[in-house]
Design an enzyme around this catalytic site. Structure first.
Site, mmCIF file in Angstrom:
data_model
loop_
_atom_site.group_PDB
_atom_site.id
_atom_site.type_symbol
_atom_site.label_atom_id
_atom_site.label_comp_id
_atom_site.label_asym_id
_atom_site.label_seq_id
_atom_site.Cartn_x
_atom_site.Cartn_y
_atom_site.Cartn_z
ATOM 1 C CG HIS A 38 -1.832 -1.167 1.330
ATOM 2 N ND1 HIS A 38 -2.786 -1.439 0.374
ATOM 3 C CD2 HIS A 38 -1.968 -2.133 2.277
ATOM 4 C CE1 HIS A 38 -3.465 -2.514 0.739
ATOM 5 N NE2 HIS A 38 -2.983 -2.959 1.879
HETATM 6 O O1 RIB Z 1 -5.148 0.272 4.047
HETATM 7 C C1 RIB Z 1 -3.756 0.288 4.071
HETATM 8 C C2 RIB Z 1 -3.242 1.459 4.866
HETATM 9 O O2 RIB Z 1 -3.654 1.335 6.229
HETATM 10 C C3 RIB Z 1 -1.749 1.575 4.911
HETATM 11 O O3 RIB Z 1 -1.403 2.931 4.960
HETATM 12 C C4 RIB Z 1 -1.397 0.890 6.208
HETATM 13 O O4 RIB Z 1 -0.155 1.307 6.704
HETATM 14 C C5 RIB Z 1 -2.527 1.309 7.082
HETATM 15 O O5 RIB Z 1 -2.270 2.600 7.599
#
Ligand code: RIB
Ligand code: CA
Length: 312
Positions: free
Chosen positions: A238
């Site tokens: 992500h």
């Molecule tokens: O959904 C993924 C996100 O949520 C990423 O930024 C992870 O680190 C959490 O913060």
């Protein structure tokens, strides 16, 4: 040189994103602010300092919002470990957070040199929302905002409809998406399908390079979590993908400009509602707060670049 302010809930993928960003010669991490999310905001600051020590980054770190604007605090130790870094964090830094709050730091830096700073936000958007309240001209003062969060096609990872960063503080996200700044949303449409596969993890595991070695260590906890969901030892990237797109926008192969709103009621909490009616139409839109939503990327090129830059 591009000056970037990080706004992070420094968990495992935030840490990999930050380590990756430090490898771009043309990017300077000017400051970091932390926010509740994967871990509490003070713990996130401790983690940022650990990662900065490893990467030899001397930027100030400001602790930010301890809780969402309206909702109750929710942390994610099951995904990121109790300390946010898979319970295998490097030793604590000898440096301390600056004492300024993250939203104040953001406003101060933006006012000090209008148009200079870019923001990379990879946690809940509470600090950005508070900064917008403190300084309504903020959208004109920052160069660009890249966020990891949301989705264009109604998928979620926190609920069936909501991505975690937006779900944590949907009221803040609403304020951030309503602001007229040049914002790029990197959401689950692209981050869920941009993954570290088994062979990539093996490369990280074999590397003695400090960034790759730390990534390999902290990922064990993250992979344990994802294995419970997917039955495979692979994980999405992500926050690193958002960092990659900030540093190298040519990774984006398809995007659309759209207004984004956020669900606030119980069923839709944190769902990003992306008005896709212009999809495939003219890129420019006259909507006052149209933002760039990334819908396709060159994922394999990104993963190769990430591994190489981390030293794997
Ligand atoms: O959904 C993924 C996100 O949520 C990423 O930024 C992870 O680190 C959490 O913060
Ligand atoms: Ca994050």
């Amino acid at each position: 040189m591009r000056d970037v302010i990080l706004d992070v809930d420094m968990g495992i993928d935030d840490a990999i994103a930050a380590m990756y960003l430090t490898t771009f010669a043309e990017v300077r991490i000017a400051a970091a602010g932390t926010v509740h999310g994967n871990v509490d905001a003070a713990g996130a600051a401790r983690n940022v300092l650990r990662v900065f020590d490893l990467c030899d980054i001397d930027a100030p770190v400001a602790i930010g919002a301890a809780r969402p604007l309206v909702r109750d605090l929710h942390l994610a130790p099951e995904v990121h470990g109790a300390d946010g870094l898979g319970n295998v964090a490097p030793p604590a830094s000898s440096r301390e957070p600056s004492g300024e709050s993250a939203p104040e730091q953001l406003v101060r830096l933006a006012r000090s040199d209008p148009g200079r700073y870019e923001i990379l936000a990879t946690g809940p958007l509470t600090n950005l929302a508070v900064a917008l309240v403190l300084e309504p001209r903020l959208p004109e003062l920052v160069r660009a905002v890249t966020i990891m969060g949301g989705a264009a096609h109604g998928v979620g990872n926190m609920t069936p409809l909501a991505e975690a960063n937006i779900w944590h503080d949907p009221e803040a996200a609403r304020l951030v998406f309503a602001a007229t700044w040049p914002l790029t949303m990197v959401g689950l449409d692209v981050t869920n399908v941009t993954r570290l596969e088994e062979q990539d993890l093996a490369r990280l595991g074999r590397s003695p390079a400090p960034r790759a070695a730390l990534a390999g260590r902290i990922l064990v906890h993250y992979l344990d979590f994802y294995e419970m969901i997917t039955s495979r030892r692979v994980c999405p990237l992500h926050d690193p993908l958002a960092a990659g797109i900030l540093a190298d926008p040519t990774l984006v192969t398809r995007s659309l400009d759209a207004e984004i709103s956020v669900g606030l009621d119980e069923a839709s909490r944190g769902m990003t509602i992306v008005d896709r009616r212009r999809d495939g139409g003219p890129v420019a839109t006259d909507a006052p707060a149209a933002h760039r939503v990334v819908t396709e990327v060159d994922g394999r090129r990104f993963v190769e670049d990430l591994l190489t830059r981390l030293g794997a």
